[in-house]
Design a protein around this motif. Structure first.
Motif, PDB file in Angstrom:
ATOM      1  N   LEU A   3      37.496  41.052  37.790  1.00 25.24           N
ATOM      2  CA  LEU A   3      38.040  40.778  36.455  1.00 25.24           C
ATOM      3  C   LEU A   3      39.562  40.663  36.482  1.00 25.24           C
ATOM      4  N   GLN A   6      40.351  37.287  37.810  1.00 21.04           N
ATOM      5  CA  GLN A   6      40.115  36.298  36.757  1.00 21.04           C
ATOM      6  C   GLN A   6      41.254  36.304  35.751  1.00 21.04           C
ATOM      7  N   ALA A   7      41.751  37.493  35.413  1.00 19.92           N
ATOM      8  CA  ALA A   7      42.874  37.600  34.476  1.00 19.92           C
ATOM      9  C   ALA A   7      44.108  36.920  35.053  1.00 19.92           C
ATOM     10  N   SER A  10      43.702  33.187  34.913  1.00 18.01           N
ATOM     11  CA  SER A  10      43.752  32.635  33.561  1.00 18.01           C
ATOM     12  C   SER A  10      45.188  32.363  33.116  1.00 18.01           C
ATOM     13  N   TYR A  24      41.710  42.888  28.304  1.00 14.67           N
ATOM     14  CA  TYR A  24      41.084  41.705  28.903  1.00 14.67           C
ATOM     15  C   TYR A  24      39.740  42.072  29.520  1.00 14.67           C
ATOM     16  N   MET A  25      39.702  43.196  30.204  1.00 14.66           N
ATOM     17  CA  MET A  25      38.461  43.632  30.829  1.00 14.66           C
ATOM     18  C   MET A  25      37.405  43.956  29.779  1.00 14.66           C
ATOM     19  N   ARG A  27      37.182  42.525  26.785  1.00 11.85           N
ATOM     20  CA  ARG A  27      36.747  41.240  26.222  1.00 11.85           C
ATOM     21  C   ARG A  27      35.861  40.465  27.187  1.00 11.85           C
ATOM     22  N   SER A  28      36.158  40.554  28.480  1.00 14.69           N
ATOM     23  CA  SER A  28      35.416  39.775  29.475  1.00 14.69           C
ATOM     24  C   SER A  28      34.104  40.431  29.860  1.00 14.69           C
TER      25      SER A  28
END
Length: 134
Positions: A3, A6-7, A10, A24-25, A27-28
């Motif tokens: 994650l 991925q952040a 992004s 972010y974690m 939400r993802s």
């Protein structure tokens, strides 16, 4: 770690913002992670956390700071025999902090210890000879 990567991907240049990785974690989603208290979740890799939150600019600045401290310690070790126990202690402190960067996360005690290391190394500069003739 996935994650956080991925952040970073992004928003690789500027990051997702300081202290936004946890949000972010959330939400993802945490696929495959069973955890009771999500407030304590962390990725346990400072470099990846800095990259995700501050992007390439922040990671570059962070790496330059760490390299600068290493370079100062390396040069101090060669320049002064009078301070060798003090320098050896700072080198060991640097090694411990470096390991912590790979397996730890940015917590308040970590920020204090890294600031302490930077301050002690910079204070060392005041006590080193200006050149080899001193």
């Amino acid at each position: 770690l996935k994650l956080a990567a991925q952040a970073f991907l992004s928003s690789p240049v500027f990051g997702i913002g300081a202290l936004n990785l946890y949000d972010y974690m959330l939400r993802s989603g945490f696929e495959g992670i069973i955890m009771g208290n999500l407030d304590v979740i962390s990725i346990h890799n400072t470099f990846l956390q800095v990259a995700a939150e501050e992007g390439l600019f922040g990671l570059s600045a962070f790496l330059i700071m760490i390299y600068s401290i290493w370079a100062i310690l390396k040069n101090a070790k060669n320049a002064s025999k009078n301070h060798s126990p003090y320098i050896m202690g700072l080198v060991n402190f640097f090694i411990v902090m470096s390991v912590n960067l790979f397996f730890g996360y940015i917590a308040s005690q970590f920020r204090f210890f890294i600031a302490l290391l930077f301050g002690l190394v910079l204070a060392l500069l005041r006590n080193l000879p200006a050149d080899e003739n001193d």
